[in-house]
Design an enzyme around this catalytic site. Structure first.
Site, PDB file in Angstrom:
ATOM      1  N   ASP A 193       0.856  -1.188   0.000  1.00 34.86           N
ATOM      2  CA  ASP A 193       0.000   0.000   0.000  1.00 34.86           C
ATOM      3  C   ASP A 193       0.892   1.237   0.000  1.00 34.86           C
ATOM      4  O   ASP A 193       1.593   1.507   0.968  1.00 34.86           O
ATOM      5  CB  ASP A 193      -0.900  -0.011   1.235  1.00 34.86           C
ATOM      6  CG  ASP A 193      -1.821   1.204   1.294  1.00 34.86           C
ATOM      7  OD1 ASP A 193      -1.854   1.987   0.325  1.00 34.86           O
ATOM      8  OD2 ASP A 193      -2.523   1.354   2.314  1.00 34.86           O
ATOM      9  N   GLU A 221      -1.922  -1.323  -3.701  1.00 30.59           N
ATOM     10  CA  GLU A 221      -2.974  -0.381  -3.299  1.00 30.59           C
ATOM     11  C   GLU A 221      -2.507   1.059  -3.462  1.00 30.59           C
ATOM     12  O   GLU A 221      -1.426   1.432  -3.018  1.00 30.59           O
ATOM     13  CB  GLU A 221      -3.347  -0.661  -1.840  1.00 30.59           C
ATOM     14  CG  GLU A 221      -4.562   0.081  -1.346  1.00 30.59           C
ATOM     15  CD  GLU A 221      -4.893  -0.272   0.101  1.00 30.59           C
ATOM     16  OE1 GLU A 221      -5.671   0.481   0.705  1.00 30.59           O
ATOM     17  OE2 GLU A 221      -4.370  -1.273   0.624  1.00 30.59           O
TER      18      GLU A 221
END
Length: 360
Positions: A193, A221
């Site tokens: 992420d 992400e």
């Protein structure tokens, strides 16, 4: 016309200030403590509904002070309202406080908690009851590699199958951390992420470097800044790793824009970005467009996390669940809720509402 037993007769607004044992660090900010807000509504029938706002200013532009101001501004409006009309109430508040999603989420959570308690239904059953358990990953923040390795090894022993880590601040350190996590937990899936931390070129370079080290994440992400859907689409078109839109999607309109742009394979729903009611609309849009679903969190206590678990289990079909707790049980101001047995949330069919109460 309001039904007397389900009319709101009292409201309490309570700051929640809880130090974190270790700072929560992502590419665009750091938090040393949880600074959330609790709203408690009491109905004429004696039922109490709880809702939590977990603002994270680098993400949603809200902080504890703005949430408190918003909730106090809504107090007179809410008194006397009937929770059976929760959707109408939520829409009216959204019309005035559109950008205060975390504050609105707290209200919507409390309304639905009270309403489903009155109905005698667990929230997840009210939302569809597709599943009665979900399995979460665990997020390793931006830590030194040796600490990340030790934590990853511990997570494996505790039963976790998926580990997520934050990237996007220092590429070489990120790679060292991922190698360490893989070394400590060789059997776990890895998610990354970036929290908008990369440029398009950096994101693709990062993936190439991971491939050189034979690291293949199961999800990438929010690689770039939230408004750069063209850039995110370019990344998606140049990797086989699924790309998730997180900060890009706050509203149902944002979800539609993601669908039209083709920039993501998955949408990460967070109640504190959109509010609870709009989160249901976002999920419906993703399903209609055949996009995958993920549910995530900010820095909620077990109240906000428990509500999110109800949403994910109720709707079903969330491919990725990122709802790992931030607090030790001793620091948690609440009791009850979904039974968290690492790494699973188990939801009871016998406990109505969210099932959480404030410790006395």
């Amino acid at each position: 016309m309001s039904t007397q037993p389900t009319r709101i007769i009292d409201i309490e607004i309570i700051p929640l200030d809880i130090p974190l044992k270790t700072p929560f660090t992502i590419a665009i900010g750091k938090k040393e403590s949880i600074q959330n807000v609790l709203i408690k509504i009491r109905l004429a029938n004696g039922v109490e509904g709880l809702g939590e706002a977990a603002p994270l200013e680098p993400i949603n532009g809200e902080n504890q002070a703005t949430v408190l101001a918003t909730l106090h501004s809504c107090k007179d409006f809410l008194l006397g309202k009937d929770v059976e009309e929760y959707k109408l109430i939520a829409n009216q508040i959204k019309g005035v406080f559109h950008v205060q999603a975390a504050a609105r989420c707290a209200i919507e959570m409390a309304l639905l908690d009270a309403y489903t308690q009155t109905l005698g239904l667990p929230l997840y059953r009210f939302l569809g009851g597709v599943q009665d358990s979900i399995e979460t990953d665990y997020t390793i923040d931006i830590l030194p590699a040796d600490q990340a390795k030790n934590l990853a090894a511990s997570l494996t022993r505790r039963g976790y199958n998926t580990i997520k880590t934050k990237v996007g601040k220092h590429m070489d350190e990120d790679i060292d951390r991922l190698l360490a996590i893989q070394d400590g937990a060789p059997g776990c899936d890895l998610m990354i992420d970036a929290n908008q931390g990369f440029s398009v070129e950096q994101a693709l370079t990062f993936l190439d470097k991971l491939a050189d080290h034979k690291i293949t994440p199961v999800l990438f992400e929010q690689p770039v800044i939230k408004h750069d859907m063209d850039g995110m689409r370019f990344i998606r078109e140049n990797t086989s790793i699924p790309v998730a839109a997180d900060e890009t999607v706050f509203t149902a309109a944002d979800a539609m824009a993601v669908v039209k742009s083709g920039c993501a394979d998955i949408i990460n729903i967070k109640l504190m970005k959109s509010g609870l009611i709009e989160a249901l609309d976002i999920a419906a849009i993703a399903r209609r467009a055949n996009l995958g679903l993920m549910i995530g969190c900010m820095l909620e206590t077990t109240l906000g996390l428990g509500c999110a678990a109800h949403v994910a289990a109720g709707l079903g079909g969330f491919q990725f669940v990122d709802l790992d707790p931030h607090l030790d049980p001793a620091d948690n101001p609440f009791t009850g809720g979904p039974d968290f047995r690492e790494p699973q949330y188990l939801l009871s069919a016998d406990v109505p509402g969210i099932g959480i109460t404030l410790k006395t």
